[in-house]
Design a protein around this motif. Structure first.
Motif, short mmCIF file in Angstrom:
data_model
loop_
_atom_site.label_atom_id
_atom_site.label_comp_id
_atom_site.label_asym_id
_atom_site.label_seq_id
_atom_site.Cartn_x
_atom_site.Cartn_y
_atom_site.Cartn_z
N THR A 77 -1.40 -1.14 -4.22
CA THR A 77 -2.57 -0.28 -4.24
C THR A 77 -2.11 1.13 -3.93
OG1 THR A 77 -4.09 -2.02 -3.52
CG2 THR A 77 -4.78 0.26 -3.14
N ASP A 80 -6.99 7.76 2.91
CA ASP A 80 -7.78 6.60 2.47
C ASP A 80 -7.05 5.28 2.75
OD1 ASP A 80 -9.70 8.35 1.61
OD2 ASP A 80 -9.14 8.26 -0.50
N GLN A 119 -7.01 4.45 6.52
CA GLN A 119 -8.33 3.96 6.94
C GLN A 119 -8.55 2.52 6.47
OE1 GLN A 119 -10.75 5.36 8.94
NE2 GLN A 119 -11.59 3.29 8.75
N ARG A 120 -8.17 2.26 5.24
CA ARG A 120 -8.32 0.91 4.69
C ARG A 120 -7.46 -0.08 5.47
NH1 ARG A 120 -8.06 -0.52 -1.76
NH2 ARG A 120 -7.86 -2.77 -1.61
N TYR A 176 0.87 -1.17 0.00
CA TYR A 176 0.00 0.00 0.00
C TYR A 176 0.91 1.23 0.00
CZ TYR A 176 -4.32 -2.55 1.34
OH TYR A 176 -5.42 -3.38 1.38
N THR A 221 -8.91 -0.72 9.01
CA THR A 221 -10.09 -1.58 8.99
C THR A 221 -9.69 -3.04 8.82
OG1 THR A 221 -11.46 0.19 8.09
CG2 THR A 221 -12.27 -2.05 7.80
N GLU A 222 -8.77 -3.29 7.89
CA GLU A 222 -8.33 -4.67 7.63
C GLU A 222 -7.55 -5.24 8.81
OE1 GLU A 222 -7.97 -4.05 2.77
OE2 GLU A 222 -6.18 -4.05 4.03
#
Length: 346
Positions: free
Chosen positions: A87, A93, A96-97, A61, A100-101
């Motif tokens: 990604t 963003d 946050q992603r 990421y 969450t994961e």
């Protein structure tokens, strides 16, 4: 009369740039001239390479621009024959992603390259990231430049994204050579700025200007009646269209995108400067932990880190001009509001 381009005509070239702006700088025009490194060998590195090949996978990421991520991951794959997927999103963003994961116990990323923020300290405390200095990465801490770490050494800073000045090259014939040009009365009504508190990097820059030139500089800038925007994208777009002469901040992907459409916009890289810092993190519970450590090693060597920053147009901690970059510090709210008042910002 000043020549003006249509803002609408420039909009198409910024469709991708709108997603790039929040990460800061990056996006060199000279990627074809940048040679990927081959790193020197060692028994420790040989063992890591063997373990990483068993993983045979890596997910990244990252916030650097897509072409930079594509080039550096392709070079890593060529060097070690390990496939990489990535990604690319802005830091808010991606963090946050990732959060969450990681909170669900199923992180998708093995390694991250995000703008350094309190997110890293929080993720380390929650066990979502492993401290890089204790991960067994051969190049770190090793000869990595002292002073370019965060979170008590757990987080290496791999890119310094220096703030630049953007200008319209048809309206400004000689590139500015000092930030003090923003206070030159000749530019009254010609300044198009992102609001100082629109990002931590912007307010850190103006704090540096205040520390360097004093409050009088900020009030002189205010006397030039800047027009304020909510981010660098519309400010630079308007300068490219001839709505003003100088913009703040200058962000390389935005400027390169506009130049690609034929717009007369350029960057002046001035010092002192500051800006966002891109940091590296290793995911706890990674699916490909050894490949992640090997990729981290690649970017934490002088050769690999220099390569990454030549691709993006940013400053490597190993580079001589790293000394011209003032590492950003959080600006207290009271000081941020005072900066806004001195600049006459909304």
């Amino acid at each position: 009369m000043r020549r003006r381009k249509s803002i609408v005509a420039l909009g198409a070239s910024l469709a991708l740039t709108l997603t790039l702006a929040a990460c800061g700088d990056g996006g060199s025009d000279n990627r074809a001239d940048v040679a990927a490194p081959t790193l020197s060998d060692s028994p420790e590195l040989q063992q890591l390479v063997a373990d990483a090949k068993k993983d045979n996978c890596l997910t990244l990421y990252g916030v650097p621009d897509e072409s930079t991520l594509k080039a550096v991951t392709a070079a890593f794959t060529k060097e070690y024959d390990i496939p990489v997927s990535f990604t690319r999103l802005v830091s808010a963003d991606l963090s946050q992603r990732f959060s969450t994961e990681a909170a669900s116990g199923a992180p998708a990323a093995d390694v991250i390259l995000l703008t350094h923020s309190p997110f890293y300290k929080d993720a380390l405390a929650k066990g979502w990231l492993n401290p890089v200095d204790k991960a067994g990465v051969p190049a770190y801490p090793g000869t990595f430049p002292t002073g370019y770490t965060a979170d008590d050494g757990a987080t290496p800073v791999v890119q310094l994204v220096a703030t630049s000045l953007a200008y319209n090259s048809e309206l400004v014939k000689t590139a500015p050579d000092s930030w003090e040009d923003y206070a030159d009365p000749a530019y009254k009504g010609e300044l198009l700025f992102a609001e100082p508190t629109s990002s931590p990097a912007n307010v850190a820059f103006w704090q540096l200007m205040r520390d360097t030139y004093g409050d009088d500089f900020l009030t002189k800038v205010a006397a030039n009646k800047p027009k304020w925007y909510n981010s660098a994208v519309p400010a630079t777009q308007a300068v490219a269209a001839g709505e003003g002469s100088l913009a703040f901040p200058g962000v390389t992907p935005i400027v390169n995108s506009l130049k690609g459409s034929g717009a007369p916009v350029e960057l002046a890289k001035l010092s002192p400067t500051t800006g966002p810092e891109i940091a590296l993190g290793l995911t706890a519970k990674s699916k490909c932990p050894n490949a992640a450590k090997l990729f981290a090693n690649y970017l934490l060597t002088e050769e690999g880190n220099t390569y990454l920053n030549k691709l993006s147009g940013d400053i490597s901690p190993f580079a001589p001009n790293a000394k011209d970059f003032v590492r950003p510090k959080p600006v207290p709210d009271a000081q941020a509001q005072e900066i806004s008042r001195l600049l006459g910002a909304p």
